[in-house]
Motif scaffolding. Structure first.
Motif, short mmCIF file in Angstrom:
data_model
loop_
_atom_site.label_atom_id
_atom_site.label_comp_id
_atom_site.label_asym_id
_atom_site.label_seq_id
_atom_site.Cartn_x
_atom_site.Cartn_y
_atom_site.Cartn_z
N ARG A 68 1.16 -1.30 -0.05
CA ARG A 68 -0.21 0.00 0.10
C ARG A 68 0.86 1.43 -0.14
O ARG A 68 1.67 1.71 0.91
N TYR B 283 5.84 3.46 1.85
CA TYR B 283 5.59 2.11 1.59
C TYR B 283 4.48 1.27 2.69
O TYR B 283 6.28 0.89 3.45
N GLY C 178 -1.30 1.01 -4.58
CA GLY C 178 -0.40 -0.11 -3.96
C GLY C 178 0.31 -0.44 -5.47
O GLY C 178 0.66 -0.21 -6.47
#
Length: 417
Positions: A32, A38, A111
């Motif tokens: 995501r 991150y 993502g």
């Protein structure tokens, strides 16, 4: 699809394990990405060194390239690519190759789906590899979209219960189809999303029942669920089903149905929500097709790796595997096992006199003659050059001599033609 899994972690694990197996990669990660952060949503295998909930700076990950370029990134040799040869992930983890695609939700990068390996690749990533990862990332994005939409629908349903005015607004302007349906199946009210999905005007839908636009192969299952609600066996149900658009084509919908009762507890009407999942189903079907093609291709490659390309009989590798299996079986059963080693006489002189093309033709004739003379369970293999080997299961010395003589005669006859 999420409807086929208990949770998103189960869904992610399934996709990552499938991708690792089909691509031959060591590690798969679903992430995501929010701003410059991150977050690992899932990582496979469990011993990969990453776990759900791990957070990194986006710039310290290879996925920053995916975000920056907004597309699939495939790098077969990280140390030879100017974008990655000094990257901290490459230097610290000694990764060799990387394949990743963005997961888009409502048009934006949500993502990434990425696969890495410390093992180098002999060949570049092929078109099927790239298509597979893009299809899987697209499918994940649509499932996430659907879940977020479902959360919005659930919130709308709560607001409907709390406030009638909010119900009217949510009903008319909901991004998914919403309808009030009578216990006899007739549409009582429909919103604009349903009319757009099915191609009917509101007036045209109100003149018919939902059975009229349901694909006949899905109607019985739908009606069984309706009857179970009316019988008090359940409060709601959810299913994927097909509808007929007014112009005749099929529309896939994710249908959620709940029952509204009056003050006496008697069934009054159904509240139905329908999300158009046609594109998602098509993408899933395409992904399934790609998976089948990859499995067929892998099976063909495996078969080719076990067959001698010149004589079309098993090669030395196949012979060794089969001999090992037959020896194990022989030890367990106590039955005899015989082995023939066959060498074609004067083959080098034949090649020198008539050329390699004629020599190859002669080897093919010999292989065919040996295979024709073999019994059903015998294994004829090319051992190397002009040498052949034959495994004779459940055969003692006497039987071995009989088969050997038959093969010698067959080979001689083939050589004479």
């Amino acid at each position: 699809m999420l409807v086929e899994h208990d949770s998103f972690p189960a869904l992610y694990e399934d996709y990552l394990e499938t991708g690792r197996r089909l691509l031959g990669m060591e590690v798969g990660i679903v992430s995501r990405i929010e701003g410059r952060s991150y977050t690992v949503l899932s990582a496979q295998p469990a011993e990969a060194g990453y776990a759900a909930g791990d957070v990194f700076e986006l710039g310290d990950t290879l996925c920053a390239l995916v975000v920056a370029e907004g597309r699939l990134i495939a790098i077969e040799a990280l140390g030879e690519d100017a974008r990655t040869d000094h990257h901290p992930v490459y230097l610290d983890h000694e990764l060799a190759c990387y394949l990743a695609a963005p997961i888009r939700v409502f048009g934006r990068i949500y993502g990434t789906l990425n696969f890495t390996s410390r093992l180098g690749r002999d060949e570049p990533f092929c078109e099927e590899d790239r298509d597979l990862v893009e299809l899987m990332a697209g499918s994940l994005g649509r499932v996430i979209e659907r879940d977020l939409t479902e959360q919005e629908r659930a919130l709308a349903a709560q607001l409907i219960h709390e406030n009638g005015e909010l119900f009217e607004s949510a009903f008319r302007h909901a991004p998914i189809g919403m309808a009030l349906v009578g216990t006899d199946g007739r549409w009582l009210r429909v919103n604009a999303a349903i009319t757009q999905m099915l191609g009917y005007t509101e007036e045209a839908l109100l003149d018919i029942d939902f059975q009229s636009v349901t694909h006949p192969e899905d109607l019985d299952a739908d009606m069984d669920l309706v009857r179970s609600i009316l019988a008090g066996e359940r409060d709601s149900y959810r299913m994927e089903k097909r509808y007929f658009h007014r112009d005749g084509h099929t529309v896939w919908g994710l249908l959620s149905v709940s029952l509204v009762r009056d003050e006496q507890g008697k069934p009054r009407n159904f509240v139905s929500q329908i999300q158009d999942i046609t594109e998602q189903k098509r993408a899933q079907q395409e992904l399934d097709r790609k998976n089948r093609e990859l499995r067929r291709a892998n099976a063909q490659l495996e078969e080719l790796a076990m067959v001698d390309p010149l004589t079309h009989v098993p090669n030395r590798r196949a012979f060794s595997q089969r001999l090992h299996a037959e020896l194990s079986q022989c030890r367990r059963s106590g039955l005899p096992l015989s082995l023939l080693l066959i060498d074609v006489d004067h083959f080098k002189r034949f090649n020198d006199d008539f050329g390699h093309l004629e020599g190859d033709k002669a080897l093919r004739k010999v292989a065919a003659a040996l295979a024709d003379a073999a019994r059903q369970n015998d294994v004829v293999a090319r051992y190397g050059g002009e040498e052949f080997a034959v495994i004779l299961p459940s055969t003692d010395g006497t039987g071995c001599r009989v088969v050997a003589e038959r093969m010698r005669a067959a080979s001689a006859s083939a050589a004479a033609t």
